[in-house]
Design a protein around this motif. Structure first.
Motif, PDB file in Angstrom:
ATOM      1  N   PRO A 270       3.544   7.492  45.301  1.00  0.00           N
ATOM      2  CA  PRO A 270       2.528   6.441  45.378  1.00  0.00           C
ATOM      3  C   PRO A 270       2.413   5.830  46.778  1.00  0.00           C
ATOM      4  O   PRO A 270       3.413   5.487  47.407  1.00  0.00           O
ATOM      5  CB  PRO A 270       3.018   5.405  44.359  1.00  0.00           C
ATOM      6  N   GLY A 271       1.181   5.732  47.236  1.00  0.00           N
ATOM      7  CA  GLY A 271       0.924   5.180  48.562  1.00  0.00           C
ATOM      8  C   GLY A 271       0.844   6.222  49.650  1.00  0.00           C
ATOM      9  O   GLY A 271       0.574   5.893  50.818  1.00  0.00           O
ATOM     10  N   ALA A 272       1.031   7.510  49.310  1.00  0.00           N
ATOM     11  CA  ALA A 272       1.049   8.566  50.326  1.00  0.00           C
ATOM     12  C   ALA A 272      -0.283   8.680  51.056  1.00  0.00           C
ATOM     13  O   ALA A 272      -0.323   8.804  52.283  1.00  0.00           O
ATOM     14  CB  ALA A 272       1.408   9.906  49.685  1.00  0.00           C
ATOM     15  N   ILE A 273      -1.376   8.631  50.305  1.00  0.00           N
ATOM     16  CA  ILE A 273      -2.690   8.753  50.935  1.00  0.00           C
ATOM     17  C   ILE A 273      -2.966   7.554  51.835  1.00  0.00           C
ATOM     18  O   ILE A 273      -3.421   7.707  52.981  1.00  0.00           O
ATOM     19  CB  ILE A 273      -3.788   8.891  49.868  1.00  0.00           C
ATOM     20  N   GLU A 274      -2.680   6.373  51.339  1.00  0.00           N
ATOM     21  CA  GLU A 274      -2.919   5.166  52.138  1.00  0.00           C
ATOM     22  C   GLU A 274      -2.094   5.178  53.416  1.00  0.00           C
ATOM     23  O   GLU A 274      -2.588   4.814  54.494  1.00  0.00           O
ATOM     24  CB  GLU A 274      -2.586   3.922  51.305  1.00  0.00           C
ATOM     25  N   ALA A 275      -0.831   5.628  53.316  1.00  0.00           N
ATOM     26  CA  ALA A 275       0.043   5.683  54.489  1.00  0.00           C
ATOM     27  C   ALA A 275      -0.480   6.674  55.517  1.00  0.00           C
ATOM     28  O   ALA A 275      -0.495   6.391  56.717  1.00  0.00           O
ATOM     29  CB  ALA A 275       1.460   6.056  54.064  1.00  0.00           C
ATOM     30  N   ARG A 276      -0.909   7.847  55.034  1.00  0.00           N
ATOM     31  CA  ARG A 276      -1.412   8.859  55.971  1.00  0.00           C
ATOM     32  C   ARG A 276      -2.725   8.412  56.603  1.00  0.00           C
ATOM     33  O   ARG A 276      -2.980   8.653  57.784  1.00  0.00           O
ATOM     34  CB  ARG A 276      -1.588  10.193  55.239  1.00  0.00           C
ATOM     35  N   ARG A 277      -3.561   7.716  55.821  1.00  0.00           N
ATOM     36  CA  ARG A 277      -4.819   7.198  56.353  1.00  0.00           C
ATOM     37  C   ARG A 277      -4.548   6.201  57.470  1.00  0.00           C
ATOM     38  O   ARG A 277      -5.233   6.196  58.504  1.00  0.00           O
ATOM     39  CB  ARG A 277      -5.629   6.542  55.228  1.00  0.00           C
ATOM     40  N   ALA A 278      -3.532   5.367  57.280  1.00  0.00           N
ATOM     41  CA  ALA A 278      -3.185   4.376  58.299  1.00  0.00           C
ATOM     42  C   ALA A 278      -2.679   5.052  59.575  1.00  0.00           C
ATOM     43  O   ALA A 278      -3.006   4.632  60.691  1.00  0.00           O
ATOM     44  CB  ALA A 278      -2.127   3.426  57.749  1.00  0.00           C
ATOM     45  N   GLU A 279      -1.881   6.105  59.410  1.00  0.00           N
ATOM     46  CA  GLU A 279      -1.341   6.829  60.571  1.00  0.00           C
ATOM     47  C   GLU A 279      -2.443   7.557  61.339  1.00  0.00           C
ATOM     48  O   GLU A 279      -2.459   7.572  62.569  1.00  0.00           O
ATOM     49  CB  GLU A 279      -0.289   7.844  60.117  1.00  0.00           C
ATOM     50  N   ALA A 280      -3.377   8.165  60.593  1.00  0.00           N
ATOM     51  CA  ALA A 280      -4.405   8.990  61.221  1.00  0.00           C
ATOM     52  C   ALA A 280      -5.614   8.188  61.688  1.00  0.00           C
ATOM     53  O   ALA A 280      -6.395   8.665  62.509  1.00  0.00           O
ATOM     54  CB  ALA A 280      -4.855  10.072  60.245  1.00  0.00           C
ATOM     55  N   GLY A 281      -5.779   6.976  61.172  1.00  0.00           N
ATOM     56  CA  GLY A 281      -6.969   6.191  61.487  1.00  0.00           C
ATOM     57  C   GLY A 281      -8.015   6.350  60.399  1.00  0.00           C
ATOM     58  O   GLY A 281      -8.599   5.380  59.937  1.00  0.00           O
ATOM     59  N   ARG A 282      -8.233   7.591  59.988  1.00  0.00           N
ATOM     60  CA  ARG A 282      -9.118   7.882  58.858  1.00  0.00           C
ATOM     61  C   ARG A 282      -8.819   9.286  58.376  1.00  0.00           C
ATOM     62  O   ARG A 282      -8.242  10.099  59.105  1.00  0.00           O
ATOM     63  CB  ARG A 282     -10.589   7.756  59.242  1.00  0.00           C
ATOM     64  N   LEU A 283      -9.204   9.582  57.155  1.00  0.00           N
ATOM     65  CA  LEU A 283      -9.066  10.917  56.601  1.00  0.00           C
ATOM     66  C   LEU A 283     -10.450  11.499  56.346  1.00  0.00           C
ATOM     67  O   LEU A 283     -11.377  10.783  55.996  1.00  0.00           O
ATOM     68  CB  LEU A 283      -8.272  10.878  55.283  1.00  0.00           C
TER      69      LEU A 283
END
Length: 246
Positions: free
Chosen positions: A200-213
């Motif tokens: 849980p939270g994997a997508i949100e975390a990666r979005r934060a790291e990348a700026g956007r998905l």
């Protein structure tokens, strides 16, 4: 005039998601498309209907790519329906499904890719292209750790990429090029959903790291562009957030 007028494309795993959008994009450029599905015929038929309603040509073919019969059915469909094969988009992947054999990820993400390419290669015209779709998490798995739940898939997809790259000299002999498209987590895909469910939270975390998905449609558009892009065989096209992994 589309960039793929008079060409025929096979897009694996194209009954939904990224593959379905790739099929529609290459059809819009004039390609006749073999839409591949494993179980969900209604979804594949819907993609075919959308393509034909837009003035394109397409056929849906049910084929399990981990079997010889499935590989043969897919390649045969291109020749029987459209008379040629010019573009092979290796989009199908898996390994997180429940109830599959322990080595299913390797069967699909490595062995099936090679078997399909070997079956298609003798039929592909000079100037044809193969596009292999992968993820940053798989492409960089040897140097950048990923989520535990995705490791078997990532390693098997990297094995598939390496095996395909080993065939570049054989492809060159036939004037066929290979391009790899590597993408970050994609919003709305089955894999991203499963990973977020397990972690849980994997997508949100990666979005934060990348700026956007990227969205499914945005990623599919980048894959479709590589069907005709003027790049050397073996080129890797990075789509979104690759600097984090390099």
């Amino acid at each position: 005039m589309g960039k793929l007028d008079g060409k025929t494309a096979i897009v694996t795993g194209s009954s939904r998601g990224v593959g379905a959008d790739v099929a529609k994009f290459v059809a819009a450029e004039g390609a006749a498309v073999v839409v591949n599905y494993r179980q969900k015929a209604p979804r594949a038929n819907k993609v075919v209907a959308q393509i034909t309603e837009a003035g394109g040509r397409a056929v849906a073919v049910g084929a399990d790519l981990t079997t010889k019969e499935g590989v043969h059915a897919l390649v045969s469909a291109a020749m029987e329906n459209f008379g040629s094969l010019d573009l092979l988009v290796l989009n199908a992947s898996g390994g997180m499904e429940s109830g599959m054999a322990q080595d299913y990820a390797l069967q699909l993400n490595r062995d099936a890719q090679i078997n399909l390419l070997n079956a298609a290669m003798p039929l592909m015209k000079p100037g044809s292209r193969v596009v292999f779709v992968t993820s940053h998490q798989a492409h960089f798995i040897e140097t950048v750790p990923t989520m535990d739940e995705y490791v078997p898939v990532a390693k098997s997809k990297r094995a598939g990429e390496d095996a395909l790259r080993a065939l570049i000299p054989n492809l060159a002999d036939e004037d066929i090029s290979l391009v790899v498209v590597s993408g970050d987590m994609i919003e709305g895909t089955v894999t991203a959903t499963l990973l977020d469910r397990a972690n849980p939270g994997a997508i949100e975390a990666r979005r934060a790291e990348a700026g956007r998905l990227y969205t499914v449609a945005e990623f599919a558009a980048e894959i479709a562009k590589m069907a005709t892009a003027e790049v050397e065989s073996g080129h890797t096209e990075y789509v979104g957030g690759a600097d984090y992994f390099k």
